[in-house]
Motif scaffolding. Structure first.
Motif, PDB file in Angstrom:
ATOM      1  N   TRP A  72      -1.923  11.313  -1.598  1.00 51.43           N
ATOM      2  CA  TRP A  72      -1.894   9.862  -1.419  1.00 51.43           C
ATOM      3  C   TRP A  72      -2.862   9.244  -2.415  1.00 51.43           C
ATOM      4  O   TRP A  72      -4.059   9.433  -2.327  1.00 51.43           O
ATOM      5  CB  TRP A  72      -2.259   9.500   0.020  1.00 51.43           C
ATOM      6  N   LEU A  73      -2.348   8.485  -3.376  1.00 51.11           N
ATOM      7  CA  LEU A  73      -3.179   7.944  -4.444  1.00 51.11           C
ATOM      8  C   LEU A  73      -3.749   6.577  -4.125  1.00 51.11           C
ATOM      9  O   LEU A  73      -4.946   6.359  -4.214  1.00 51.11           O
ATOM     10  CB  LEU A  73      -2.384   7.896  -5.748  1.00 51.11           C
ATOM     11  N   LYS A  74      -2.893   5.629  -3.791  1.00 49.79           N
ATOM     12  CA  LYS A  74      -3.370   4.297  -3.398  1.00 49.79           C
ATOM     13  C   LYS A  74      -2.200   3.454  -2.922  1.00 49.79           C
ATOM     14  O   LYS A  74      -1.046   3.736  -3.225  1.00 49.79           O
ATOM     15  CB  LYS A  74      -4.088   3.588  -4.541  1.00 49.79           C
ATOM     16  N   LEU A  75      -2.534   2.418  -2.198  1.00 50.94           N
ATOM     17  CA  LEU A  75      -1.559   1.444  -1.741  1.00 50.94           C
ATOM     18  C   LEU A  75      -1.684   0.229  -2.638  1.00 50.94           C
ATOM     19  O   LEU A  75      -2.783  -0.310  -2.806  1.00 50.94           O
ATOM     20  CB  LEU A  75      -1.831   1.051  -0.280  1.00 50.94           C
ATOM     21  N   LYS A  76      -0.587  -0.194  -3.216  1.00 49.79           N
ATOM     22  CA  LYS A  76      -0.590  -1.390  -4.062  1.00 49.79           C
ATOM     23  C   LYS A  76       0.371  -2.394  -3.441  1.00 49.79           C
ATOM     24  O   LYS A  76       1.576  -2.181  -3.401  1.00 49.79           O
ATOM     25  CB  LYS A  76      -0.162  -1.048  -5.490  1.00 49.79           C
ATOM     26  N   ILE A  77      -0.178  -3.491  -2.947  1.00 46.84           N
ATOM     27  CA  ILE A  77       0.631  -4.541  -2.331  1.00 46.84           C
ATOM     28  C   ILE A  77       0.892  -5.593  -3.390  1.00 46.84           C
ATOM     29  O   ILE A  77      -0.042  -6.210  -3.907  1.00 46.84           O
ATOM     30  CB  ILE A  77      -0.085  -5.140  -1.114  1.00 46.84           C
ATOM     31  N   ILE A  78       2.135  -5.801  -3.702  1.00 55.53           N
ATOM     32  CA  ILE A  78       2.513  -6.740  -4.752  1.00 55.53           C
ATOM     33  C   ILE A  78       2.611  -8.155  -4.203  1.00 55.53           C
ATOM     34  O   ILE A  78       2.159  -9.097  -4.845  1.00 55.53           O
ATOM     35  CB  ILE A  78       3.842  -6.314  -5.403  1.00 55.53           C
TER      36      ILE A  78
END
Length: 86
Positions: A72-78
């Protein structure tokens, strides 16, 4: 102390950890999404199953293994829209 996987730059126990251990409930769709991502990243399978809409009771073992094998690298919320209270 470790930072939360959801990307909040907060300490895990004060962020999504409180949702995972049952001390608080997500108050918005955005909080729920972030807390579920952090649950996948930390292997909090019971929380994932507790917060999913489609209940599949025989899914736990597969989900534990999948969380363990995934990096799991990261969560990116656009963007968010209509992400108010749940």
């Amino acid at each position: 102390m470790e930072f939360c996987y959801c990307g909040s730059n907060q300490i895990y126990s004060r962020c999504c950890g409180q949702f995972h251990n049952g001390d608080a409930a997500a108050q918005s769709a955005l909080e729920l999404m972030k807390s579920r991502y952090a649950a996948f990243a930390t292997g909090q399978v019971d929380y994932i199953l507790r917060t999913e809409k489609l209940k599949r009771p025989n899914k736990r073992a597969d989900l534990v293994e999948w969380c363990r094998q995934t990096q799991w690298l990261k969560l990116k919320i656009i963007d968010t829209s209509r992400g108010g209270s749940t």
